[in-house]
Scaffold this motif. Structure first.
Motif, PDB file in Angstrom:
ATOM      1  N   ARG A 170       2.170   5.635   3.633  1.00  0.00           N
ATOM      2  CA  ARG A 170       1.090   4.959   4.361  1.00  0.00           C
ATOM      3  C   ARG A 170       1.402   4.791   5.840  1.00  0.00           C
ATOM      4  O   ARG A 170       0.533   4.990   6.698  1.00  0.00           O
ATOM      5  N   MET A 171       2.642   4.457   6.174  1.00  0.00           N
ATOM      6  CA  MET A 171       2.977   4.102   7.548  1.00  0.00           C
ATOM      7  C   MET A 171       3.659   5.225   8.329  1.00  0.00           C
ATOM      8  O   MET A 171       3.550   5.283   9.549  1.00  0.00           O
ATOM      9  N   LEU A 172       4.371   6.109   7.617  1.00  0.00           N
ATOM     10  CA  LEU A 172       5.180   7.118   8.303  1.00  0.00           C
ATOM     11  C   LEU A 172       4.697   8.543   8.074  1.00  0.00           C
ATOM     12  O   LEU A 172       5.322   9.488   8.557  1.00  0.00           O
ATOM     13  N   GLY A 173       3.619   8.703   7.343  1.00  0.00           N
ATOM     14  CA  GLY A 173       3.095  10.039   7.102  1.00  0.00           C
ATOM     15  C   GLY A 173       3.978  10.893   6.220  1.00  0.00           C
ATOM     16  O   GLY A 173       3.929  12.125   6.277  1.00  0.00           O
ATOM     17  N   PHE A 174       4.787  10.272   5.364  1.00  0.00           N
ATOM     18  CA  PHE A 174       5.681  11.006   4.466  1.00  0.00           C
ATOM     19  C   PHE A 174       4.842  11.773   3.456  1.00  0.00           C
ATOM     20  O   PHE A 174       3.994  11.201   2.770  1.00  0.00           O
ATOM     21  N   ASP A 175       5.062  13.107   3.358  1.00  0.00           N
ATOM     22  CA  ASP A 175       4.186  13.914   2.513  1.00  0.00           C
ATOM     23  C   ASP A 175       4.939  14.872   1.603  1.00  0.00           C
ATOM     24  O   ASP A 175       4.374  15.856   1.126  1.00  0.00           O
TER      25      ASP A 175
END
Length: 235
Positions: A205-210
């Motif tokens: 949600r906050m760091l764009g971890f995908d």
């Protein structure tokens, strides 16, 4: 039980001489739980414990949410310890990882450890549903060793931790893992996987971890394997 004794017109002492526990009374009455009651109770407990923890759990609230009577609830789960043990087996990686180790114990760490990491991930993200709340609750309850959960925590330690420690010792003796205390080896494996599971929603949600979940824990397991590779002796 006091209300029941009063309604029967006997003292509590007389009542407990006839029936030493609630379970003994229910057995005498031959009251069978309604079909599906156990599953509904565990699903409701999963939601309540995941949100508020076991200590704050009200058995009355649990019975209401599961739409069962108090008698049915206590017939199936005499107390919080029994409930917690069932939650561990239903929602934790305890049984899947133990089964995996039993089947693949003779295989090398390079095969087994990434599969353990993926099994743990699947347990807490079953069918796309996040079970991180129950993960937090289970970790807190086990680490706190409260009276309600101490016995269940010992069950976890004896089963899954014992199996993993034995596997590490065997692999160290075979020269496939570096020599170190097996509990430290276990902590160094569990720590990154646990932290990833706990922080994954925030990272997305906050760091764009995908990075896909199973891929992520596989990479963590591979990092552990590199760190645990036997030291090469210079000739």
């Amino acid at each position: 039980m006091a209300e029941l004794a009063a309604a029967a017109g006997v003292s509590r002492a007389s009542f407990y001489r006839a029936f030493q526990s609630r379970e003994e009374l229910l057995d005498a009455l031959e009251i069978e739980p309604e079909p599906g009651a156990r599953e509904r109770i565990l699903e409701a407990a999963f939601r309540l414990v995941g949100a508020h923890g076991l200590t704050a759990l009200s058995m009355d609230d649990l019975a209401t949410l599961a739409e069962v009577s108090r008698a049915t609830l206590y017939r199936l789960f005499p107390g919080k310890a029994a409930l917690f043990t069932s939650l561990l087996h239903q929602y934790s990686p305890l049984d899947p990882v133990t089964e995996l180790l039993n089947k693949r114990r003779g295989e090398e760490p390079g095969v087994v450890m990434p599969e353990i990491a993926r099994t743990v991930y699947r347990t807490f993200y079953a069918a796309g549903e996040s079970r991180v709340g129950i993960l937090r609750a289970l970790f807190f309850e086990i680490s706190s060793l409260a009276p309600d959960t101490a016995e269940a925590a010992q069950d976890v330690l004896r089963t899954i931790v014992g199996s993993l420690v034995l596997y590490f010792l065997e692999q160290m003796q075979a020269g496939r893992l570096r020599q170190m205390h097996p509990v430290l080896a276990l902590q160094s494996f569990v720590g990154p996987v646990f932290f990833h599971l706990m922080t994954r929603p925030l990272a997305e949600r906050m760091l764009g971890f995908d990075i896909e979940g199973e891929q992520a824990v596989t990479l963590l397991a591979e990092n552990w394997l590199r760190a645990m590779a036997p030291e090469r002796r210079e000739s």
